[in-house]
Design an enzyme around this catalytic site. Sequence first.
Site, PDB file in Angstrom:
ATOM      1  N   THR A  53      -0.729   0.703 -10.244  1.00 63.07           N
ATOM      2  CA  THR A  53      -2.058   0.199  -9.879  1.00 63.07           C
ATOM      3  C   THR A  53      -2.838   1.182  -9.009  1.00 63.07           C
ATOM      4  OG1 THR A  53      -3.260  -1.759  -9.116  1.00 63.07           O
ATOM      5  CG2 THR A  53      -1.315  -1.113  -7.835  1.00 63.07           C
ATOM      6  N   ARG A 113       0.849   3.793  -3.241  1.00 68.09           N
ATOM      7  CA  ARG A 113       0.239   5.113  -2.997  1.00 68.09           C
ATOM      8  C   ARG A 113       1.299   6.181  -2.755  1.00 68.09           C
ATOM      9  NH1 ARG A 113      -5.544   3.825  -0.072  1.00 68.09           N
ATOM     10  NH2 ARG A 113      -5.529   1.597  -0.488  1.00 68.09           N
ATOM     11  N   GLU A 143     -11.949   0.866 -10.317  1.00 69.62           N
ATOM     12  CA  GLU A 143     -11.584  -0.062 -11.412  1.00 69.62           C
ATOM     13  C   GLU A 143     -12.436   0.069 -12.675  1.00 69.62           C
ATOM     14  OE1 GLU A 143     -11.843  -0.945  -8.205  1.00 69.62           O
ATOM     15  OE2 GLU A 143      -9.707  -1.244  -7.748  1.00 69.62           O
ATOM     16  N   ASP A 180      -5.218  -9.844  -8.046  1.00 71.77           N
ATOM     17  CA  ASP A 180      -5.536  -8.949  -9.169  1.00 71.77           C
ATOM     18  C   ASP A 180      -4.333  -8.278  -9.834  1.00 71.77           C
ATOM     19  OD1 ASP A 180      -5.178  -7.496  -6.812  1.00 71.77           O
ATOM     20  OD2 ASP A 180      -6.987  -6.286  -7.009  1.00 71.77           O
ATOM     21  N   GLU A 223       0.829  -1.213   0.000  1.00 66.63           N
ATOM     22  CA  GLU A 223       0.000   0.000   0.000  1.00 66.63           C
ATOM     23  C   GLU A 223       0.861   1.260   0.000  1.00 66.63           C
ATOM     24  OE1 GLU A 223      -3.021  -0.025  -0.611  1.00 66.63           O
ATOM     25  OE2 GLU A 223      -3.860  -1.935   0.047  1.00 66.63           O
TER      26      GLU A 223
HETATM   27  C1  DMJ Z   1      -6.207   0.637  -4.977  1.00 72.29           C
HETATM   28  O1  DMJ Z   1      -5.442   0.852  -3.867  1.00 72.29           O
HETATM   29  C2  DMJ Z   1      -5.432  -0.042  -6.055  1.00 72.29           C
HETATM   30  O2  DMJ Z   1      -6.087   0.111  -7.259  1.00 72.29           O
HETATM   31  C3  DMJ Z   1      -5.231  -1.497  -5.789  1.00 72.29           C
HETATM   32  O3  DMJ Z   1      -4.590  -2.147  -6.840  1.00 72.29           O
HETATM   33  C4  DMJ Z   1      -6.559  -2.167  -5.558  1.00 72.29           C
HETATM   34  N1  DMJ Z   1      -7.349  -1.500  -4.632  1.00 72.29           N
HETATM   35  C5  DMJ Z   1      -7.445  -0.067  -4.597  1.00 72.29           C
HETATM   36  C6  DMJ Z   1      -8.608   0.522  -5.308  1.00 72.29           C
HETATM   37  O4  DMJ Z   1      -9.739  -0.213  -5.341  1.00 72.29           O
END
Ligand code: DMJ
Length: 673
Positions: A662, A308, A573, A437, A304
């Site tokens: 992501t 981020r 998403e 994912d 995370e």
């Molecule tokens: C985000 O932190 C990122 O996209 C992660 O890959 C999946 N979950 C959240 C958003 O839903």
Amino acid sequence: MYSAATVAASPPRRDFISVTLSPEEAVGAGGYNNSKAWRRRSCWRKWKQLSRLQRSIILFLFAFLAVCGVISYTSMGEPWKSLTNKSLDDERTEPEIPGLKLANPAVLPAPQKADAHLGDYPELSPQKPPKPPHVRRGPSNLQIKPPWRDVRLKTQHGTSRIVEEPVQADKEEKTEKSVISWRGAVIEPDQSTEPPSSKIKEPEKPSSVEGEDQKEPVPINERQMAVIEAFRHAWKGYKDFAWGHDELKPLSKSYSEWFGLGLTLIDALDTMWILGLKEEFEEARKWVANNLVFDKNVDVNLFESTIRILGGLLSTYHLSRDSLFLEKAKDIGNRLMPAFKTPSKVPYSDVNIGRGTAHPPRWTSDSTVAEVTSIQLEFRELSRLTGDEKFQKAVDEVMKHVHTLSGKNDGLVPMFINTNSGQFTHLGVYTLGARADSYYEYLLKQWIQGGKKENELLEDYMKAIEGVKKHLLQRSQPKQLTFVGELAHGHFSAKMDHLVCFLPGTLALGAHNGLTADHMKLAEALIETCYQMYAQVETGLSPEIVHFNLHAQKGHKDVEIKPADRHNLLRPETVESLFYMYRFTGDKKYQDWGWEILQNFNKYTRVPTGGYTSINNVQNPSNPEPRDKMESFFLGETLKYMFLLFSDDIDLINLDKYVFNTEAHPLPIWAPA
Ligand code: DMJ
């Protein structure tokens, strides 16, 4: 080389002169002894032989040439001087990085100390931005924006009007205290950004972006303006009640802390830049400069904080050219490295960034597969920028290791991996949703980031998509929606997380990069399904998880929702995939679907006093049950993808030059060697 100019004698009254430049002629005429006196005498004799007209023409020509010479000296001198200064300056600001081999040479200008050389380059002075009336966006063609805004709104009828002209006076007052660099970043005088340390590499823009700065910016349209309005509303809540904290709790007008690192603020930095929110960006930048400290005794989640914080800082650095963000990125990157000190080198999930210790979660020594395989884009880019290989080495090793592991099912991976043995655990369960994912997403994106050369990544990606087709794809009833279910020990489950909706976008990105057209077909089918996960629900918002009906039943829709799954966390998403689909197909229906979703967010999740909230019940429009939390990804991802989806400017984060991590933070694609 001609040694002399001889003016040939010509009969009187001929109105032309002939000039012969021939040394041999003089020699051939005899009596040539090259003495100064002889030369003077011979010239004078020849001059006397000329007619008056010929003499006048020659004198006039000399005078004319002399005047031209003086004029061209005065007009060429200055630019020449400043060009010389500039190239010297360039040399100073591009430090050598020992041992760093870069795929492509630096083509973007070095981050400038804001106050440096303003005298030499009057056109770069903050008071006189190069193209004041335009809003520019996108790296390199990214957002080269003056500090004051002139957002032109393109109406449905194609006309433009200015909708905002904020705070010039206020701005001028601020320039006294702070200086705005030519790329728009504000640099405080007391901590002005030094040129990057000798280790830090000048960011490179992908080779194909040169010259794009000259393009006319595309005006902002009404839907984009609605996104800006939504962002500002969200930001107001964050600023009023949660400033510098991780997440806003908009109903209780307070905040929650996860890592205590201003998560929402960092996640939102590049969104503000892309949306052109200068004022907000400058304020946030100030917080990063003055308050963001990583030397804290706090446990953070490696994944995370990488996607981020590290991702957010790196992309903001690329957009703003402000080395403050790179310095911070280096700091957090170094502090996360202890996570990789495990027997298998598969990293632990948690790191104490103050103490430099790492550990798995309390109840297990496993990490999740998505977490250890979705930190690569960021660490690889950090290596490229700093010249320090250790970041890339650590994450590449994880990918290589996972590549060789047994326990996959036609390219599909289990959800857990043990940090001691390095082996997959909990075998037999396969999903494209939570815990797996972004493994699939990062296979493709690393391949793209690295210039499409790392074949193992592509191989694993292609195999996995075949695995999805073979084991996880089904169609629902009654609408025949194609969806991606799950497999548990040979049993298919028609369950699909909203998280899986990243997949249509990723498939489309792969097809755009030359992979089989099948992938695009599948992307088109899946994005329709993801949209239906919103459209078939009472609030028009998707739940966290749906179950699809495999058998037609009277009065039943395709989508069923269990009570435990009917929350919506403002996730990105579907909007993310809509953005890719619109970019690659130009089909306006994707914009329309996104527009519906934005309106439903506004209807059911907007908190009047500022901010948006996740909700507990997407099936109850009269009481969606607000959860009192705005996740950082709402600003980092959801609204950013909305804004990009509504844009018709393919250079607004050009997908041939940038790859999104992501968490929707764009990082440059490395040019091919
Ligand atoms: C985000 O932190 C990122 O996209 C992660 O890959 C999946 N979950 C959240 C958003 O839903």
